[in-house]
Design an enzyme around this catalytic site. Structure first.
Site, PDB file in Angstrom:
ATOM      1  N   LYS A  58     134.451  95.427  27.358  1.00  0.00           N
ATOM      2  CA  LYS A  58     134.590  94.232  26.512  1.00  0.00           C
ATOM      3  C   LYS A  58     134.527  94.594  25.033  1.00  0.00           C
ATOM      4  O   LYS A  58     135.374  94.178  24.246  1.00  0.00           O
ATOM      5  CB  LYS A  58     133.464  93.247  26.845  1.00  0.00           C
ATOM      6  N   ASN A  59     133.510  95.385  24.677  1.00  0.00           N
ATOM      7  CA  ASN A  59     133.273  95.628  23.251  1.00  0.00           C
ATOM      8  C   ASN A  59     134.296  96.577  22.641  1.00  0.00           C
ATOM      9  O   ASN A  59     134.319  96.751  21.428  1.00  0.00           O
ATOM     10  CB  ASN A  59     131.852  96.130  23.021  1.00  0.00           C
ATOM     11  N   ARG A  86     131.799  86.184  17.554  1.00  0.00           N
ATOM     12  CA  ARG A  86     131.351  86.942  16.389  1.00  0.00           C
ATOM     13  C   ARG A  86     132.219  88.177  16.130  1.00  0.00           C
ATOM     14  O   ARG A  86     132.478  88.534  14.981  1.00  0.00           O
ATOM     15  CB  ARG A  86     129.896  87.359  16.612  1.00  0.00           C
ATOM     16  N   CYS A 142     127.101  85.419  20.497  1.00  0.00           N
ATOM     17  CA  CYS A 142     125.745  85.325  21.035  1.00  0.00           C
ATOM     18  C   CYS A 142     124.759  84.988  19.933  1.00  0.00           C
ATOM     19  O   CYS A 142     124.866  85.464  18.816  1.00  0.00           O
ATOM     20  CB  CYS A 142     125.335  86.677  21.622  1.00  0.00           C
ATOM     21  N   ARG A 159     122.303  88.362  12.765  1.00  0.00           N
ATOM     22  CA  ARG A 159     123.464  89.246  12.942  1.00  0.00           C
ATOM     23  C   ARG A 159     124.319  89.122  11.696  1.00  0.00           C
ATOM     24  O   ARG A 159     125.325  88.430  11.670  1.00  0.00           O
ATOM     25  CB  ARG A 159     124.259  88.857  14.183  1.00  0.00           C
ATOM     26  N   ILE A 195     126.627  90.342   8.262  1.00  0.00           N
ATOM     27  CA  ILE A 195     127.856  91.115   8.093  1.00  0.00           C
ATOM     28  C   ILE A 195     127.929  91.733   6.701  1.00  0.00           C
ATOM     29  O   ILE A 195     128.999  92.096   6.230  1.00  0.00           O
ATOM     30  CB  ILE A 195     129.102  90.232   8.351  1.00  0.00           C
ATOM     31  N   ASP A 196     126.765  91.835   6.059  1.00  0.00           N
ATOM     32  CA  ASP A 196     126.763  92.370   4.699  1.00  0.00           C
ATOM     33  C   ASP A 196     127.327  93.796   4.624  1.00  0.00           C
ATOM     34  O   ASP A 196     127.998  94.156   3.655  1.00  0.00           O
ATOM     35  CB  ASP A 196     125.344  92.313   4.103  1.00  0.00           C
ATOM     36  N   ASP A 208     122.236  96.279  24.699  1.00  0.00           N
ATOM     37  CA  ASP A 208     122.910  95.444  25.702  1.00  0.00           C
ATOM     38  C   ASP A 208     122.418  95.686  27.129  1.00  0.00           C
ATOM     39  O   ASP A 208     122.811  94.966  28.045  1.00  0.00           O
ATOM     40  CB  ASP A 208     124.430  95.681  25.650  1.00  0.00           C
ATOM     41  N   VAL A 240     117.370  96.537  17.554  1.00  0.00           N
ATOM     42  CA  VAL A 240     118.702  96.178  17.057  1.00  0.00           C
ATOM     43  C   VAL A 240     118.825  94.683  16.772  1.00  0.00           C
ATOM     44  O   VAL A 240     119.269  94.295  15.692  1.00  0.00           O
ATOM     45  CB  VAL A 240     119.798  96.657  18.039  1.00  0.00           C
ATOM     46  N   ARG A 261     131.295  85.189  29.425  1.00  0.00           N
ATOM     47  CA  ARG A 261     131.807  85.791  28.196  1.00  0.00           C
ATOM     48  C   ARG A 261     132.005  87.294  28.373  1.00  0.00           C
ATOM     49  O   ARG A 261     132.850  87.883  27.686  1.00  0.00           O
ATOM     50  CB  ARG A 261     130.844  85.544  27.031  1.00  0.00           C
TER      51      ARG A 261
HETATM   52  C1  UD1 Z   1     125.983  95.554  18.583  1.00  0.00           C
HETATM   53  C2  UD1 Z   1     125.514  96.854  19.190  1.00  0.00           C
HETATM   54  C3  UD1 Z   1     126.624  97.384  20.053  1.00  0.00           C
HETATM   55  C4  UD1 Z   1     126.990  96.325  21.094  1.00  0.00           C
HETATM   56  C5  UD1 Z   1     127.325  94.995  20.413  1.00  0.00           C
HETATM   57  C6  UD1 Z   1     127.569  93.876  21.402  1.00  0.00           C
HETATM   58  C7  UD1 Z   1     124.056  98.524  18.203  1.00  0.00           C
HETATM   59  C8  UD1 Z   1     123.753  99.367  17.023  1.00  0.00           C
HETATM   60  N1  UD1 Z   1     125.153  97.778  18.135  1.00  0.00           N
HETATM   61  O1  UD1 Z   1     127.116  95.797  17.795  1.00  0.00           O
HETATM   62  O2  UD1 Z   1     126.250  98.588  20.671  1.00  0.00           O
HETATM   63  O3  UD1 Z   1     128.065  96.755  21.849  1.00  0.00           O
HETATM   64  O4  UD1 Z   1     126.259  94.606  19.590  1.00  0.00           O
HETATM   65  O5  UD1 Z   1     126.395  93.233  21.788  1.00  0.00           O
HETATM   66  O6  UD1 Z   1     123.335  98.560  19.176  1.00  0.00           O
HETATM   67  N2  UD1 Z   1     123.662  94.400  10.639  1.00  0.00           N
HETATM   68  C9  UD1 Z   1     123.433  94.035   9.332  1.00  0.00           C
HETATM   69  N3  UD1 Z   1     124.513  93.903   8.505  1.00  0.00           N
HETATM   70  C10 UD1 Z   1     125.798  94.120   8.930  1.00  0.00           C
HETATM   71  C11 UD1 Z   1     126.006  94.498  10.256  1.00  0.00           C
HETATM   72  C12 UD1 Z   1     124.906  94.624  11.096  1.00  0.00           C
HETATM   73  O7  UD1 Z   1     122.315  93.830   8.914  1.00  0.00           O
HETATM   74  O8  UD1 Z   1     126.742  93.981   8.135  1.00  0.00           O
HETATM   75  C13 UD1 Z   1     122.497  94.513  11.544  1.00  0.00           C
HETATM   76  C14 UD1 Z   1     122.515  93.393  12.576  1.00  0.00           C
HETATM   77  O9  UD1 Z   1     121.875  92.241  12.100  1.00  0.00           O
HETATM   78  C15 UD1 Z   1     121.796  94.047  13.733  1.00  0.00           C
HETATM   79  C16 UD1 Z   1     122.235  95.504  13.655  1.00  0.00           C
HETATM   80  O10 UD1 Z   1     122.621  95.704  12.300  1.00  0.00           O
HETATM   81  O11 UD1 Z   1     120.397  94.009  13.553  1.00  0.00           O
HETATM   82  C17 UD1 Z   1     123.336  95.851  14.671  1.00  0.00           C
HETATM   83  O12 UD1 Z   1     124.506  95.602  14.132  1.00  0.00           O
HETATM   84  P1  UD1 Z   1     125.940  96.064  14.663  1.00  0.00           P
HETATM   85  O13 UD1 Z   1     125.919  97.407  15.305  1.00  0.00           O
HETATM   86  O14 UD1 Z   1     126.856  95.839  13.544  1.00  0.00           O
HETATM   87  O15 UD1 Z   1     126.204  94.953  15.731  1.00  0.00           O
HETATM   88  P2  UD1 Z   1     127.455  94.791  16.596  1.00  0.00           P
HETATM   89  O16 UD1 Z   1     128.668  95.355  15.973  1.00  0.00           O
HETATM   90  O17 UD1 Z   1     127.435  93.393  17.057  1.00  0.00           O
END
Ligand code: UD1
Length: 428
Positions: A24-25, A95, A119, A124, A126-127, A308, A330, A400
């Protein structure tokens, strides 16, 4: 409001073979990446899940024609010019749709996106995506409900050091950099297998990317990409979920179509807990031996233990002998499953981002709710080991990310079914 529920009855050991679907991811991001090239891209081994349908709708809203000529295949016909504005309802559903920002900036030099959904897992943000894109030359402004980004001319290669190895930010930056002018170096890049899958697709499209799978990725910008064919890697999280099911029920399951090296640490943990785990020529096999032992788990970016799979292991540890400490690094919201597992009889104490699990405790059926995708799957697994009937409400969260979970568990001998209007079914 009613929603489908899973009805799970205590089942004996799971037995047999299960084919892992496409990741999926990875597939989600590949649909976005196809937008980088005009023409027809074909993505195979795509899972039949709701998140993919949502991402396909985003691609359509941006101007692509999307067809599904056969199950597990998505064909995208991408026009010469893309739309640059997405409707909040579409992007809000998912997302991961934030990853269209990179392709839109690369192709059109501008984008306006509603703030992403998905989710509910605490903070979460995106900065890191936005700061990285700004380094590549984008001007970004954002309010409570939308992000606007634009660039004068072409994006420009830059050195970007991520403060955290964010998967989503690495993916967005790869897609933005692949046609930027000059060289981009991403340091502290995410190393997840899904990043390498995206890089492989971008290379098939003509991109010049090196170092994916390590924390230092180098992208040499090319003028344009061409459409390509790609087959998605197997879903390590889905495979890991079935692996936990096998260990939890003392079963014996062959999990195929996945690379076991993508699950190195979770499989190591299963074997330390007492399960027999071994690689096969088509995947791996997990044989529960009874008498699970507790151990500690700490979630971290790959190759660390995946967040996950944390809820599924919480369920498993509730049945293991001893005390386990599970540390979530995470996502803030990842322990929302704890109160549901407690309803089933698990003994778990929360201390900030640690969960202390004392086991084994006998589980017995109750009504619980899937608070998110992975929590939902973990509760279904817990229900297999609980005496009587467990009702897991809000099954839509599970849809999902897992195709036909009930049917596939049933094929392994579990007693799981889907019911509409669960509240009526339970009271009758
Ligand atoms: C995350 C998981 C990924 C999983 C996906 C789906 C990790 C590191 N990443 O990816 O393995 O497949 O969820 O559930 O385990 N963050 C910030 N600013 C940003 C981006 C992220 O602060 O711009 C923080 C998030 O709040 C969070 C962490 O970084 O605490 C993980 O972020 P990220 O790896 O970007 O999340 P996903 O891409 O959703």
């Amino acid at each position: 409001m009613t929603s489908d529920a899973f009805l799970v009855r205590d089942s004996g050991p799971l037995h047999g073979e299960v084919v892992t679907g496409g990741a999926k991811n990875s597939a989600l991001k590949l649909v976005a990446a196809a937008l980088l090239a005009e023409g027809r891209s074909v993505i195979e081994n795509v899972p039949e899940i709701d998140d993919i349908a949502a991402m396909a709708d985003v691609a359509v809203a941006l101007g692509a024609e999307v067809s599904r000529p056969e199950p597990h295949t998505i064909v995208l016909d991408v026009p010469p010019r893309l739309e640059v504005v997405t409707h909040p309802n579409l992007v809000g559903r998912l997302r991961a749709s934030i990853v269209v920002l990179g392709p839109l900036l690369a192709r059109e030099g501008r984008a306006r996106l509603a703030m992403p959904g998905g989710c509910n897992l605490g903070n979460r943000s995106i900065d890191l995506h936005l700061a990285g894109l700004a380094k590549l030359g984008a001007e970004i402004s954002y309010g409570a409900d939308a992000i606007e980004a634009r660039v004068d001319g072409r994006l420009r290669g830059a050195d970007i050091e991520l403060p955290f190895a964010s998967v989503g930010a690495t993916e967005n930056l790869l897609q933005a950099a692949v046609t930027a002018r000059g060289v981009t170096r991403i340091s502290n890049a995410a190393r997840e297998p899904e990043i390498s899958d995206l890089a492989a697709f971008l290379r098939a499209m003509g991109g010049d990317i090196q170092g994916d799978g390590t924390s230092e990725i180098v992208v040499r910008g090319v003028d344009a990409l061409a459409p390509a064919h790609h087959r998605v890697i197997g879903d390590r999280i889905e495979a890991g979920t079935f692996a936990v099911g096998a260990a939890l029920t003392g079963g014996d399951v062959h999990i195929t179509d996945v690379d076991p090296s993508h699950l190195h640490l979770p499989l190591e943990k299963l074997s330390q807990m007492g399960a027999d785990v071994f690689a096969t020529d088509r995947g791996f096999r997990v044989r529960g031996t009874g008498g699970l032992r507790a151990l500690d788990i700490v979630t971290l970016p790959y190759p660390g233990f995946p967040t996950d799979l944390q809820p599924q292991f919480l369920a498993l540890l509730s049945q293991a002998q001893g005390t386990a400490i599970v540390t979530e690094n995470v996502f803030d919201g990842r322990f929302s499953i704890v109160s549901e597992l407690e309803r089933l009889g698990a003994e778990i104490e929360l201390q900030a981002h640690h969960a202390v699990v004392r086991g084994p405790r006998a589980l017995s059926g109750a009504i619980v709710a899937a608070t998110d995708l992975r929590a939902g799957a973990a509760l279904v697994l817990a229900g297999l080991a609980a005496e009587g009937t467990t009702v897991v409400q809000e099954a839509r969260h599970v849809d999902r990310g897992y195709a036909d979970l009930a049917a596939r568990l049933t094929a392994l001998g579990a007693d799981v079914e889907r019911r509409v209007d669960d509240r009526v079914a339970v009271s009758s």
